[in-house]
Write an enzyme that holds these catalytic residues in place. Structure first.
Site, PDB file in Angstrom:
ATOM      1  N   GLY A  11      20.372 -28.277  41.679  1.00 35.45           N
ATOM      2  CA  GLY A  11      21.289 -29.186  40.981  1.00 35.45           C
ATOM      3  C   GLY A  11      22.718 -28.960  41.439  1.00 35.45           C
ATOM      4  O   GLY A  11      23.173 -27.817  41.518  1.00 35.45           O
ATOM      5  N   ARG A  25      36.994 -22.621  55.897  1.00 35.62           N
ATOM      6  CA  ARG A  25      38.364 -22.276  56.332  1.00 35.62           C
ATOM      7  C   ARG A  25      38.536 -20.775  56.503  1.00 35.62           C
ATOM      8  O   ARG A  25      39.077 -20.308  57.510  1.00 35.62           O
ATOM      9  CB  ARG A  25      39.392 -22.849  55.354  1.00 35.62           C
ATOM     10  CG  ARG A  25      39.406 -24.382  55.444  1.00 35.62           C
ATOM     11  CD  ARG A  25      40.678 -24.985  54.944  1.00 35.62           C
ATOM     12  NE  ARG A  25      40.680 -26.433  55.201  1.00 35.62           N
ATOM     13  CZ  ARG A  25      41.368 -27.302  54.504  1.00 35.62           C
ATOM     14  NH1 ARG A  25      42.131 -26.895  53.505  1.00 35.62           N
ATOM     15  NH2 ARG A  25      41.340 -28.583  54.809  1.00 35.62           N
ATOM     16  N   ASN A 103      19.257 -20.526  40.245  1.00 33.17           N
ATOM     17  CA  ASN A 103      18.100 -19.649  40.193  1.00 33.17           C
ATOM     18  C   ASN A 103      17.034 -19.880  41.274  1.00 33.17           C
ATOM     19  O   ASN A 103      16.715 -18.970  42.042  1.00 33.17           O
ATOM     20  CB  ASN A 103      17.428 -19.823  38.824  1.00 33.17           C
ATOM     21  CG  ASN A 103      17.596 -18.575  37.999  1.00 33.17           C
ATOM     22  OD1 ASN A 103      17.610 -17.483  38.536  1.00 33.17           O
ATOM     23  ND2 ASN A 103      17.704 -18.741  36.695  1.00 33.17           N
ATOM     24  N   ASP A 127      23.872 -24.241  34.499  1.00 33.58           N
ATOM     25  CA  ASP A 127      23.036 -23.656  33.431  1.00 33.58           C
ATOM     26  C   ASP A 127      23.493 -22.253  33.011  1.00 33.58           C
ATOM     27  O   ASP A 127      23.151 -21.791  31.933  1.00 33.58           O
ATOM     28  CB  ASP A 127      21.574 -23.573  33.888  1.00 33.58           C
ATOM     29  CG  ASP A 127      20.997 -24.938  34.229  1.00 33.58           C
ATOM     30  OD1 ASP A 127      21.529 -25.937  33.720  1.00 33.58           O
ATOM     31  OD2 ASP A 127      20.031 -24.995  35.010  1.00 33.58           O
ATOM     32  N   ARG A 162      27.943 -39.647   9.386  1.00 32.45           N
ATOM     33  CA  ARG A 162      26.614 -39.480   9.972  1.00 32.45           C
ATOM     34  C   ARG A 162      26.403 -38.056  10.476  1.00 32.45           C
ATOM     35  O   ARG A 162      27.367 -37.317  10.721  1.00 32.45           O
ATOM     36  CB  ARG A 162      26.444 -40.409  11.179  1.00 32.45           C
ATOM     37  CG  ARG A 162      26.206 -41.836  10.803  1.00 32.45           C
ATOM     38  CD  ARG A 162      26.212 -42.705  12.046  1.00 32.45           C
ATOM     39  NE  ARG A 162      25.846 -44.078  11.707  1.00 32.45           N
ATOM     40  CZ  ARG A 162      26.202 -45.140  12.411  1.00 32.45           C
ATOM     41  NH1 ARG A 162      26.945 -44.995  13.500  1.00 32.45           N
ATOM     42  NH2 ARG A 162      25.816 -46.333  12.041  1.00 32.45           N
ATOM     43  N   MET A 169      22.292 -30.027  28.795  1.00 33.30           N
ATOM     44  CA  MET A 169      21.381 -29.501  29.829  1.00 33.30           C
ATOM     45  C   MET A 169      21.309 -27.982  29.687  1.00 33.30           C
ATOM     46  O   MET A 169      21.770 -27.418  28.697  1.00 33.30           O
ATOM     47  CB  MET A 169      21.879 -29.886  31.215  1.00 33.30           C
ATOM     48  CG  MET A 169      21.508 -31.286  31.626  1.00 33.30           C
ATOM     49  SD  MET A 169      21.931 -31.552  33.365  1.00 33.30           S
ATOM     50  CE  MET A 169      21.000 -33.044  33.693  1.00 33.30           C
ATOM     51  N   ALA A 186      30.279 -27.178  15.930  1.00 38.76           N
ATOM     52  CA  ALA A 186      29.012 -27.743  15.433  1.00 38.76           C
ATOM     53  C   ALA A 186      28.542 -27.026  14.166  1.00 38.76           C
ATOM     54  O   ALA A 186      28.789 -25.830  13.990  1.00 38.76           O
ATOM     55  CB  ALA A 186      27.942 -27.633  16.513  1.00 38.76           C
TER      56      ALA A 186
HETATM   57  O1  F6P Z   1      19.786 -26.745  36.966  1.00 41.43           O
HETATM   58  C1  F6P Z   1      20.723 -27.719  36.698  1.00 41.43           C
HETATM   59  C2  F6P Z   1      20.110 -28.843  35.918  1.00 41.43           C
HETATM   60  O2  F6P Z   1      21.110 -29.817  35.669  1.00 41.43           O
HETATM   61  C3  F6P Z   1      19.412 -28.472  34.612  1.00 41.43           C
HETATM   62  O3  F6P Z   1      20.315 -28.262  33.564  1.00 41.43           O
HETATM   63  C4  F6P Z   1      18.490 -29.649  34.396  1.00 41.43           C
HETATM   64  O4  F6P Z   1      17.385 -29.281  33.619  1.00 41.43           O
HETATM   65  C5  F6P Z   1      18.087 -29.994  35.802  1.00 41.43           C
HETATM   66  O5  F6P Z   1      19.086 -29.460  36.668  1.00 41.43           O
HETATM   67  C6  F6P Z   1      17.941 -31.460  36.073  1.00 41.43           C
HETATM   68  O6  F6P Z   1      17.465 -31.604  37.360  1.00 41.43           O
HETATM   69  P1  F6P Z   1      17.472 -32.949  38.176  1.00 41.43           P
HETATM   70  O7  F6P Z   1      18.886 -33.279  38.530  1.00 41.43           O
HETATM   71  O8  F6P Z   1      16.635 -32.647  39.375  1.00 41.43           O
HETATM   72  O9  F6P Z   1      16.882 -33.995  37.275  1.00 41.43           O
END
Ligand code: F6P
Length: 322
Positions: A11, A25, A103, A127, A162, A169, A186
């Site tokens: 990601g 650079r 990861n 993440d 509400r 994510m 929250a």
């Molecule tokens: O690892 C980064 C991340 O954005 C996670 O938070 C999420 O679960 C995943 O990637 C989404 O992956 P993709 O962009 O492949 O849908």
């Protein structure tokens, strides 16, 4: 060592471009020839290389995403795929690789390094689930995007009295939800690390209502069992909570922002450290942030540990939201 390659994988995360810029650079001024690999490990297997000079990374420090492109490659998970990647690197006279990613990407980098090709990693994922760094590139920007969304949602939540469920994510890690939940005020935070029942969440909503608050904000991590969709379904069938409920899944908005000053600095610092690591003949480690300093953690340690979350602040979330 003269010729090195760099790729971004998994990601994308705001600040990856700052790392690429620093690698190109600082690498060039340290005597390296830097080669960019397009589209992560897929591009490595396909041999998609292009030379990168200082002018190729002009005007990118302020951009989110990655100018190199990224991917999640199934083929790279196989020995045959990784061997193809090594063959491409070797036949292009590339002597080491820098992997910018999270990861899964760093696990792949470790496997490549174990097969004899020198690799160093740059910790990068929104993440914040990567062992070996206090904070990864992209986390700060993603958090600020989540907070901006929460602040906006609270305004309309208050106007309409509400409860709002906001999903962040984070894959199986609760860092983004926990931190945004606390910083966003929250009333309830739901993360994968802590089991919670919908009845407990309903109780928080009811109590918030009976305390006379104008809204109730529930921040949930996508990896929690009671994620936004499940909670929404559950509460649809149990509507007597005082507040009516709306749901927002923030999704990829969280990955798309221009990097904050912190992420530009972190990308730059880790990028420089990656070059210094290779220049001094070391490899096989992840570069990340440890108590304010950039440090290298051996890949063997990185892949054998799970990053934990400091949960002490979670207990205070409800009290802080009173
Ligand atoms: O690892 C980064 C991340 O954005 C996670 O938070 C999420 O679960 C995943 O990637 C989404 O992956 P993709 O962009 O492949 O849908």
């Amino acid at each position: 060592m003269k010729k090195i390659a760099v790729l971004t994988s998994g990601g994308d995360a705001p600040g990856m471009n700052a790392a690429i810029r620093a690698i190109v650079r600082y690498g060039t001024s340290s005597g390296f020839e830097v080669i960019g690999t397009n589209n992560g490990y897929s591009g490595l297997i396909a041999g998609e290389f292009r030379p990168l000079g200082p002018r190729d990374v002009s005007g990118i420090i302020q951009s989110g995403g990655t100018i190199l492109g990224s991917s999640r490659s199934k083929e790279f998970e196989t020995v045959a795929g990784r061997q193809k990647a090594i063959n491409n690197l070797v036949s292009s006279d590339i002597e080491a690789l820098i992997v910018i990613g999270g990861n899964g990407s760093q696990t792949g980098a470790h496997l490549l390094n174990q097969m004899g090709f020198p690799v160093v990693g740059v910790a990068s994922t929104i993440d914040n689930d990567l062992y070996g760094t206090d904070q990864s590139i992209g986390v700060d920007t993603a958090l600020n995007i989540v907070l901006e969304a929460i602040d906006r949602i609270k305004v309309t939540a208050s106007s309409h009295h509400r409860a709002h469920i906001v999903e962040t994510m984070g894959r199986n890690h609760g860092y983004l939800a926990l931190t945004a939940g606390i910083a966003g005020g929250a009333e309830c935070v739901v993360i994968p690390e802590v089991e919670v029942s919908p009845e407990q969440i309903a109780r928080v909503i009811e109590e918030t209502y009976s305390r006379g608050k104008s809204h109730c904000l529930i921040v949930v991590a996508e990896g929690a069992y009671w994620n936004a969709m499940r909670l929404q379904e559950h509460f649809k069938e149990n509507p007597s909570l005082g507040f009516s409920i709306r749901t927002t899944i923030l999704g990829h908005v969280q990955r798309g922002g221009a990097p904050t000053a912190f992420d530009r600095m972190l990308g730059t610092r880790i990028g420089i450290a990656a070059i210094r690591e290779l220049a001094s003949g070391r490899s096989g480690s992840l570069l990340g942030l440890a108590c304010g300093e950039i440090e290298a953690t051996p890949y063997a340690e990185v892949v054998s540990h799970k990053k934990t979350l400091d949960l002490s602040i979670l207990e205070t979330a409800e009290k802080l939201a009173r």
